[in-house]
Write an enzyme that holds these catalytic residues in place. Structure first.
Site, PDB file in Angstrom:
ATOM      1  N   ASP A 202      54.671  66.029  68.003  1.00 58.40           N
ATOM      2  CA  ASP A 202      56.006  66.153  67.424  1.00 58.40           C
ATOM      3  C   ASP A 202      56.483  64.843  66.826  1.00 58.40           C
ATOM      4  O   ASP A 202      57.379  64.838  65.973  1.00 58.40           O
ATOM      5  CB  ASP A 202      56.988  66.625  68.491  1.00 58.40           C
ATOM      6  CG  ASP A 202      58.348  66.986  67.914  1.00 58.40           C
ATOM      7  OD1 ASP A 202      58.380  67.812  66.986  1.00 58.40           O
ATOM      8  OD2 ASP A 202      59.358  66.424  68.366  1.00 58.40           O
TER       9      ASP A 202
ATOM     10  N   MET B  97      65.900  69.761  66.511  1.00 59.07           N
ATOM     11  CA  MET B  97      66.465  69.406  65.206  1.00 59.07           C
ATOM     12  C   MET B  97      65.619  68.395  64.440  1.00 59.07           C
ATOM     13  O   MET B  97      65.939  68.068  63.303  1.00 59.07           O
ATOM     14  CB  MET B  97      67.863  68.831  65.403  1.00 59.07           C
ATOM     15  CG  MET B  97      68.867  69.830  65.963  1.00 59.07           C
ATOM     16  SD  MET B  97      69.082  71.269  64.881  1.00 59.07           S
ATOM     17  CE  MET B  97      69.696  70.485  63.396  1.00 59.07           C
ATOM     18  N   ARG B  98      64.544  67.902  65.069  1.00 54.30           N
ATOM     19  CA  ARG B  98      63.740  66.902  64.362  1.00 54.30           C
ATOM     20  C   ARG B  98      63.126  67.489  63.094  1.00 54.30           C
ATOM     21  O   ARG B  98      62.962  66.787  62.096  1.00 54.30           O
ATOM     22  CB  ARG B  98      62.652  66.355  65.292  1.00 54.30           C
ATOM     23  CG  ARG B  98      61.825  65.245  64.638  1.00 54.30           C
ATOM     24  CD  ARG B  98      60.839  64.594  65.605  1.00 54.30           C
ATOM     25  NE  ARG B  98      61.532  63.690  66.515  1.00 54.30           N
ATOM     26  CZ  ARG B  98      61.552  63.840  67.835  1.00 54.30           C
ATOM     27  NH1 ARG B  98      60.951  64.869  68.386  1.00 54.30           N
ATOM     28  NH2 ARG B  98      62.170  62.982  68.599  1.00 54.30           N
ATOM     29  N   ALA B  99      62.788  68.775  63.124  1.00 55.21           N
ATOM     30  CA  ALA B  99      62.199  69.408  61.937  1.00 55.21           C
ATOM     31  C   ALA B  99      63.165  69.363  60.756  1.00 55.21           C
ATOM     32  O   ALA B  99      62.758  69.085  59.613  1.00 55.21           O
ATOM     33  CB  ALA B  99      61.820  70.846  62.252  1.00 55.21           C
TER      34      ALA B  99
END
Length: 677
Positions: free
Chosen positions: A191, A272-274
């Site tokens: 990730d 929310m990193r995407a």
């Protein structure tokens, strides 16, 4: 210095090259993970990237590549500090590196010779404002993965060890390459990579011929070949510099943010990193193309690079993105390049439908990327097909069965969802690769002593204690301690190691009942997931009909093991002796190939032996031979029903193995039994 193959000369790696360029234009994207088969120029492309990046300005003499105005352990530099220009560094992190080499530690020669405690920077400090490249990143030791996670998250590296307390900036572009056949990457590190790219060798004969032609030309005359691409390389450098300059001017509108959020929500990515990475990538792609506004094409390209690896729910899910669904979500209209005006209230309360979600974005939309060409799901946990509905074995045999070998039909049964399993360990204390299964002396872990020689870090207290009794004989008159080579002591640490887990699976007719085979495959799938989490190597031997087969040679890839398991047929006689002997031969070869990795043999059977006139006697001999090799083994007993013969228990006794009923493989089942008792 040998010439580096030009980036502009690489053929067939357009997606990989674009991902690398975007993350160097905007380092906040978070780096690139390149997944692909061997021999696809992954390492060549990454190493060529550093040669086309614009040079950077650093403070002269600073060991941490600080820019003017930054603070480092070497000093607080003002904007007027003396500077120098140098190329961007490409720092390679070896898979077998130690913590001292990565983080930095005491400068041993100065400590022992001059009595000065000085910090020696590690690879993270050297990679600051550059590229940190990890080839075969999926084979990186867990303790090094933890260090990278901390540095990638904080942008700083903190060293608290051996009496050293240092913190320095460590902002770098993390690039990793890997071959999925050798094992998957830990989800935490996966990730952290902003973008991921799948790469394969071109299938077009003309492109393959061009690859060979260019490589031969480079090997024959590297200088002339590099010079022929010099103009293209300079143009690429100028374009990167222009994109970096344009990046702050790219306008990010609410319409773009909303569209990115719609895409991420439709593909059900975690966290929310995407959204953040996709937005940053779209902005970088716009700057790369010389635009100051983000278009539909920018968002599409960003989603293809930033989302595939974030859709995986477990290690056995195939990465990928449904491009048709992505196009439906994006639609045909471009995002409004101008900031939208506040909507005017509708006095009649009508909705213009602009907020409605297309049918393709509903949560129940199936993902077509998880199916093969025939439409069958590749997930090993998929439900069995309509042809697998019988609860009876296709060929149940007894020891006295005289039917021809391999009689009866075979069937393929699917597995259910995996569960948490009991942890099996290899007996004793090993000295293998760092992992999470069995006790071992490793480079990390709790400190349990000191050795005159070893691979651990410096044990300063024990080194001083070894030198102290000899100070008078060495003529010390005060001042610093006098050390000699024999005084050096290294820390002996105990932690956990990774093992080779070899599954020997009975796939005969007596195992072919739907319910039983489903339970067996679910147990194996659960054990595979456990092996993945503990960083083990896995292998698979199956036996049925008239022989045994190495379905999967030992590998780090549990993905491949899960796929082989999903296609495992069942039926026929039970050649138990052949299965045990084949497993023993695999272990013998692996002991020669990798002697430090201790094996764990897991035999999954009901204990029957029905192939051949002397099947029972030969299986007993094979079990006794495995016991003589002192191999740590577990026999998972698949026998069910009120009338049991106990053959698997007898097999476990002859193998000197742990005997465990199939129902007790689950850690939850063991907990329930303990509570009941």
């Amino acid at each position: 210095m040998p010439q580096q193959y030009p980036l502009c000369a690489v053929v067939g790696s357009d997606d990989m090259t674009l991902a690398l360029l975007l993350t160097t234009i905007s380092p906040e994207v978070g780096g690139v993970l390149v997944r692909g088969e061997k021999g696809t120029a992954k390492s060549t492309t990454v190493r060529a990237l550093a040669t086309v990046l614009p040079p950077i300005e650093v403070v002269a003499g600073d060991r941490f590549s600080s820019a003017p105005g930054e603070t480092s352990p070497d000093g607080a530099w003002g904007s007027d500090a003396e500077t120098e220009t140098r190329p961007v560094r490409l720092v390679e992190l070896p898979v077998g590196a130690t913590e001292d080499r990565v983080l930095g530690s005491l400068h041993l020669s100065k400590v022992l010779a001059d009595g000065v405690a000085e910090y020696e920077p590690g690879l993270l400090a050297r990679a600051h404002r550059g590229i940190l490249y990890v080839d075969e990143v999926n084979l990186l030791h867990d303790h090094l993965v933890d260090l990278l996670l901390d540095a990638a998250a904080m942008g700083r590296s903190t060293v608290e060890r051996d009496g050293v307390s240092v913190a320095h900036a460590a902002r770098f572009v993390l690039v990793g390459t890997m071959n999925p056949e050798e094992g998957e990457l830990r989800p935490q590190l996966l990730d952290r990579f902003g973008l991921t790219v799948e790469i394969a060798a071109p299938r077009d004969p003309q492109l393959r011929a061009e690859v060979v032609r260019r490589r031969l030309a480079f090997d024959a005359d590297p200088d002339a070949f590099v010079e022929s691409y010099a103009d293209a390389e300079r143009a690429l450098t100028d374009r990167i510099a222009a994109a970096r300059k344009l990046l702050p001017e790219v306008e990010l509108t609410d319409a773009v943010l909303t569209k990115v959020a719609e895409v991420c929500a439709a593909f059900k990515v975690d966290g929310m990193r995407a959204d953040i990475v996709t937005t940053r990538t779209a902005i970088a792609h716009a700057a790369w193309n010389g635009r100051t506004h983000v278009t539909r094409a920018d968002i599409r390209q960003a989603a293809l690079l930033a989302l595939p690896h974030r859709r995986r729910r477990n290690p056995f899910d195939a990465p990928g993105l449904d491009e048709e669904l992505l196009d439906q979500i994006l639609g045909d209209e471009e995002p409004d390049p101008e900031p939208p005006l506040p909507p005017e209230p509708d006095p009649e309360g009508h909705d213009d439908g602009s907020s409605e979600q297309p049918e393709s974005m509903t949560p129940d939309q199936p993902d077509e990327s998880d199916t093969d060409d025939s439409g069958r799901h590749e997930n090993p946990r998929s439900e069995p097909s309509d042809s697998m509905t019988s609860d009876e074995p296709t060929d149940v045999e007894s020891p006295g069965d005289s039917r021809p070998s391999g009689a009866g039909q075979t069937s393929v049964i699917g597995a259910a969802d995996p569960y948490k399993v009991k942890r099996f360990e290899v007996h004793g204390t090993g000295a293998g690769e760092s992992g999470k299964r069995s006790r071992a002396l490793t480079s990390n872990g709790r400190r349990i002593g000191a050795d005159p020689t070893g691979n651990g870090g410096l044990h300063l207290i024990e080194t001083i204690r070894a030198a102290a009794p000899h100070q008078q004989a060495r003529g010390r008159q005060g001042g610093r301690i006098l050390f000699q080579d024999g005084d050096l002591r290294t820390a002996r640490r105990e932690g956990r190691e990774a093992n080779l887990v070899l599954f020997c699976v009975d796939a005969s007719g007596s195992m072919a009942a739907k319910k039983r085979m489903e339970q067996v495959k679910t147990a194996i799938l659960s054990l595979l997931l456990d092996a993945y989490q503990r960083r083990d190597k896995v292998g698979l031997v199956t036996f049925r009909a008239d022989g045994a087969e190495i379905a999967l040679p030992p590998t780090h890839s549990v993905d491949i093991a899960a796929k082989r398991l999903a296609d495992l047929p069942a039926g026929g006689r039970t050649p138990l002796a052949e299965g045990l002997l084949t497993a023993a031969e695999v272990l013998r070869v692996e002991r020669v190939r990798d002697p430090r990795r201790r094996p764990l043999l897991i035999v999954i059977t009901d204990g029957r032996a029905t192939h051949g006139a002397d099947a029972v006697a030969r299986s007993r001999q094979a079990a006794a031979w495995i016991a003589e090799q002192h191999t740590s083994s577990v026999v998972v007993d698949c026998e069910q029903g009120p009338m049991r013969m106990g053959l698997a228990g007898q097999l476990a006794a002859r193998m000197q193995a742990t005997h465990l009923p199939l129902a007790e493989v689950s850690a939850q089942a063991l907990t329930s039994m303990a509570r009941a008792a």
